[in-house]
Design an enzyme around this catalytic site. Structure first.
Site, PDB file in Angstrom:
ATOM      1  N   ASP A  47       0.841  -1.205   0.000  1.00 43.68           N
ATOM      2  CA  ASP A  47       0.000   0.000   0.000  1.00 43.68           C
ATOM      3  C   ASP A  47       0.872   1.249   0.000  1.00 43.68           C
ATOM      4  OD1 ASP A  47      -2.936  -0.457   0.338  1.00 43.68           O
ATOM      5  OD2 ASP A  47      -2.270  -1.669   2.018  1.00 43.68           O
ATOM      6  N   GLU A  70      -5.446   7.243  -0.163  1.00 42.76           N
ATOM      7  CA  GLU A  70      -6.003   6.545   1.009  1.00 42.76           C
ATOM      8  C   GLU A  70      -5.050   6.528   2.204  1.00 42.76           C
ATOM      9  OE1 GLU A  70      -7.081   2.389   0.500  1.00 42.76           O
ATOM     10  OE2 GLU A  70      -7.888   2.303   2.532  1.00 42.76           O
ATOM     11  N   ASP A 128      -6.276   4.970  -4.768  1.00 42.45           N
ATOM     12  CA  ASP A 128      -6.333   3.814  -3.871  1.00 42.45           C
ATOM     13  C   ASP A 128      -5.139   2.946  -4.268  1.00 42.45           C
ATOM     14  OD1 ASP A 128      -6.957   1.710  -2.262  1.00 42.45           O
ATOM     15  OD2 ASP A 128      -9.078   1.650  -2.832  1.00 42.45           O
ATOM     16  N   ILE A 130      -3.758   0.241  -3.132  1.00 36.93           N
ATOM     17  CA  ILE A 130      -4.263  -1.120  -3.341  1.00 36.93           C
ATOM     18  C   ILE A 130      -5.691  -1.135  -2.867  1.00 36.93           C
ATOM     19  CG2 ILE A 130      -4.194  -3.548  -2.711  1.00 36.93           C
ATOM     20  CD1 ILE A 130      -1.356  -3.494  -2.339  1.00 36.93           C
ATOM     21  N   ASP A 131      -6.587  -1.464  -3.769  1.00 36.58           N
ATOM     22  CA  ASP A 131      -7.965  -1.693  -3.359  1.00 36.58           C
ATOM     23  C   ASP A 131      -8.140  -3.197  -3.257  1.00 36.58           C
ATOM     24  OD1 ASP A 131     -10.749  -0.777  -2.909  1.00 36.58           O
ATOM     25  OD2 ASP A 131     -11.080  -2.103  -4.615  1.00 36.58           O
ATOM     26  N   THR A 133      -7.244  -4.890  -0.195  1.00 30.80           N
ATOM     27  CA  THR A 133      -6.045  -5.341   0.543  1.00 30.80           C
ATOM     28  C   THR A 133      -6.201  -6.798   0.984  1.00 30.80           C
ATOM     29  OG1 THR A 133      -6.995  -3.819   2.166  1.00 30.80           O
ATOM     30  CG2 THR A 133      -4.792  -3.366   1.449  1.00 30.80           C
ATOM     31  N   ASP A 275     -12.454   4.488  -3.768  1.00 35.66           N
ATOM     32  CA  ASP A 275     -12.978   3.139  -3.998  1.00 35.66           C
ATOM     33  C   ASP A 275     -13.904   3.070  -5.209  1.00 35.66           C
ATOM     34  OD1 ASP A 275     -11.741   1.563  -2.039  1.00 35.66           O
ATOM     35  OD2 ASP A 275     -13.121   2.248  -0.484  1.00 35.66           O
TER      36      ASP A 275
HETATM   37  N1  LIG Z   1     -17.963  -1.660   6.096  1.00 35.36           N
HETATM   38  C1  LIG Z   1     -17.582  -1.427   4.860  1.00 35.36           C
HETATM   39  N2  LIG Z   1     -18.517  -1.311   3.882  1.00 35.36           N
HETATM   40  C2  LIG Z   1     -18.150  -1.083   2.611  1.00 35.36           C
HETATM   41  N3  LIG Z   1     -16.848  -0.956   2.221  1.00 35.36           N
HETATM   42  C3  LIG Z   1     -15.884  -1.060   3.145  1.00 35.36           C
HETATM   43  C4  LIG Z   1     -16.190  -1.297   4.508  1.00 35.36           C
HETATM   44  N4  LIG Z   1     -15.021  -1.358   5.189  1.00 35.36           N
HETATM   45  C5  LIG Z   1     -14.033  -1.146   4.293  1.00 35.36           C
HETATM   46  N5  LIG Z   1     -14.556  -0.959   3.077  1.00 35.36           N
HETATM   47  C6  LIG Z   1     -13.873  -0.654   1.823  1.00 35.36           C
HETATM   48  O1  LIG Z   1     -13.980  -1.782   0.974  1.00 35.36           O
HETATM   49  C7  LIG Z   1     -12.822  -1.798   0.137  1.00 35.36           C
HETATM   50  C8  LIG Z   1     -12.583  -3.165  -0.386  1.00 35.36           C
HETATM   51  O2  LIG Z   1     -13.707  -3.490  -1.052  1.00 35.36           O
HETATM   52  P1  LIG Z   1     -13.879  -4.849  -1.702  1.00 35.36           P
HETATM   53  O3  LIG Z   1     -15.002  -4.760  -2.679  1.00 35.36           O
HETATM   54  O4  LIG Z   1     -12.546  -5.318  -2.162  1.00 35.36           O
HETATM   55  O5  LIG Z   1     -14.321  -5.732  -0.537  1.00 35.36           O
HETATM   56  S1  LIG Z   1     -14.344  -7.196  -0.649  1.00 35.36           S
HETATM   57  O6  LIG Z   1     -13.123  -7.623   0.047  1.00 35.36           O
HETATM   58  O7  LIG Z   1     -14.429  -7.682  -1.989  1.00 35.36           O
HETATM   59  O8  LIG Z   1     -15.548  -7.513   0.073  1.00 35.36           O
HETATM   60  C9  LIG Z   1     -11.753  -1.358   1.062  1.00 35.36           C
HETATM   61  O9  LIG Z   1     -10.765  -0.762   0.260  1.00 35.36           O
HETATM   62  P2  LIG Z   1      -9.222  -1.073   0.566  1.00 35.36           P
HETATM   63  O10 LIG Z   1      -8.973  -0.591   1.969  1.00 35.36           O
HETATM   64  O11 LIG Z   1      -8.559  -0.206  -0.438  1.00 35.36           O
HETATM   65  O12 LIG Z   1      -9.002  -2.519   0.366  1.00 35.36           O
HETATM   66  C10 LIG Z   1     -12.413  -0.357   1.991  1.00 35.36           C
HETATM   67  O13 LIG Z   1     -12.202   0.975   1.609  1.00 35.36           O
HETATM   68 MG   LIG Z   2     -10.207   0.583  -1.494  1.00 37.78          MG
HETATM   69 MG   LIG Z   3      -6.724   0.614  -0.418  1.00 36.50          MG
HETATM   70 MG   LIG Z   4      -7.970   0.375   3.188  1.00 36.96          MG
END
Ligand SMILES: Nc1ncnc2c1ncn2[C@@H]1O[C@H](COP(=O)(O)OS(=O)(=O)O)[C@@H](OP(=O)(O)O)[C@H]1O
Ligand SMILES: [Mg+2]
Ligand SMILES: [Mg+2]
Ligand SMILES: [Mg+2]
Length: 335
Positions: A47, A70, A128, A130-131, A133, A275
């Site tokens: 990240d 982020e 972002d 890494i989206d 993570t 995101d």
């Molecule tokens: N509670 C809640 N509701 C909705 N979204 C949230 C929540 N918590 C976190 N996040 C954000 O979700 C990002 C990852 O989304 P994903 O679609 O990859 O989630 S998943 O792992 O496929 O379920 C993740 O992005 P990254 O931190 O960049 O991975 C978060 O920003």
């Molecule tokens: Mg993300």
């Molecule tokens: Mg991220």
């Molecule tokens: Mg994150």
């Protein structure tokens, strides 16, 4: 020269290099290199390295452009951050050319250039690094996502998906796909290895019965139960494709699936602009439509979050209205 041509090519180079550092970190990753942020999401060396690299490329090409990123460098500073800082330093420089190498201080400074508050005026980038993570850590799908927002509207998006097959018909073939879009210019993909771009678009299904859902892996990020009820209303019988990250936006944009829903799981969670910025433009440029669960356009003009919106509905334009109607029926029954 077409609009935003320089921004497009700088964003492509930046996202490619950041994607490479992610791949390199994954190869070197040992489980105890991860730490827990107070929001409980795992943040990795990748990240930080990816944000440092992209912010450095952006700053060099567009020194006046602010960045909404982020991550921040808090966990990398001082004695407590020393081990992590050294790993980020060596891995970042591992992918940069000799002339591009960064000192530890330059890395911290670059990461913190992502502290912009966002807003409705002028241009800024949303990043972002890494989206997904969690997807990254489990060797699944993740995406490096960069967007340019001008006067509150997304104008350009570039997404790197290192684990997504270039050809969806060959899941075991070459992996590492880059998705590129500029407003009014269409949506494209290319491999990491060759610059030739191919135009992408949604599948041409006309009824929801033929559709496939592309869903989150994490039930905490989008309600799986609500999605199953919506699928029933739409007559969908095909199993959902489950994957982490904004790779879901990429997949539906090239017709691997048809519908991406982010159904609120809590009343308090507010979506972040990084995101959804690049993914939402990719969808509209590939012939799809995106709104929130209330049918409102996503509003990127408020700041770092999508405060005016709740959840996300993205689908093929032909079936969008039916999908939204079913989403609202299921969600309103829960109120
Ligand atoms: N509670 C809640 N509701 C909705 N979204 C949230 C929540 N918590 C976190 N996040 C954000 O979700 C990002 C990852 O989304 P994903 O679609 O990859 O989630 S998943 O792992 O496929 O379920 C993740 O992005 P990254 O931190 O960049 O991975 C978060 O920003
Ligand atoms: Mg993300
Ligand atoms: Mg991220
Ligand atoms: Mg994150």
């Amino acid at each position: 020269m077409s609009a935003l041509a320089t921004e497009r090519s700088v964003a492509i180079q930046a996202v490619l290099q950041a994607s490479r550092v992610c791949q390199s970190v994954f190869q070197h990753l040992v489980a105890n290199e991860t730490l827990t942020k107070n929001d409980k999401s795992p943040v990795t060396v990748a990240d930080f390295s990816a944000q440092a690299i992209i912010n450095t490329y952006l700053h060099k090409a567009f020194p006046n452009d602010p960045i909404v990123g982020e991550e921040d460098s808090k966990d990398l500073r001082g004695d407590a951050g020393k081990i992590l800082r050294e790993k980020v330093h060596s891995l970042t420089n591992g992918v940069l050319d000799e002339s591009e190498k960064l000192s530890e201080d330059q890395i911290l400074e670059a990461i913190d250039r992502g502290n912009y508050a966002g807003g409705a005026k002028g241009r800024h980038w949303a990043l972002d690094p890494i989206d997904g993570t969690k997807g990254f850590l489990r060797g699944g799908q993740y995406a490096v996502c960069l967007a340019l927002i001008v006067d509150g509207q997304v104008q350009l998006g570039v997404m790197g998906t290192p684990n997504l097959p270039v050809d969806p018909a060959k899941p075991d073939g070459e992996k590492g796909t880059l998705f590129i879009t500029v407003r009014g210019q269409g949506a494209f993909q290319r491999s990491f290895s060759t610059p030739t771009e191919t135009k992408i678009h949604f599948s041409d299904i006309a009824t929801t019965e033929e559709a496939t859902f592309c869903e989150s892996v994490e039930a905490g990020h989008s309600s799986h139960g609500d999605a199953a009820e919506i699928a029933k209303l739409l007559g969908i019988s095909r199993p959902s494709v489950r994957m982490d990250s904004q790779a879901k936006y990429c997949s539906i944009s090239r017709g691997d699936g048809d519908i991406y829903l982010r159904l609120p799981t809590s009343k308090t969670y507010v979506e972040k602009i990084w995101d959804h910025a690049s993914g939402s433009l990719l969808v509209t440029e590939a012939g799809g439509k995106v709104t929130d669960v209330n049918g409102k356009p996503l509003d990127f003009s408020i700041g770092r979050t999508l405060e005016a919106n709740k959840g996300v509905v993205a689908a093929n334009t032909k079936i969008f209205d039916r999908v939204l109607e079913s989403v609202q029926k299921v969600l309103s029954s829960k109120l």
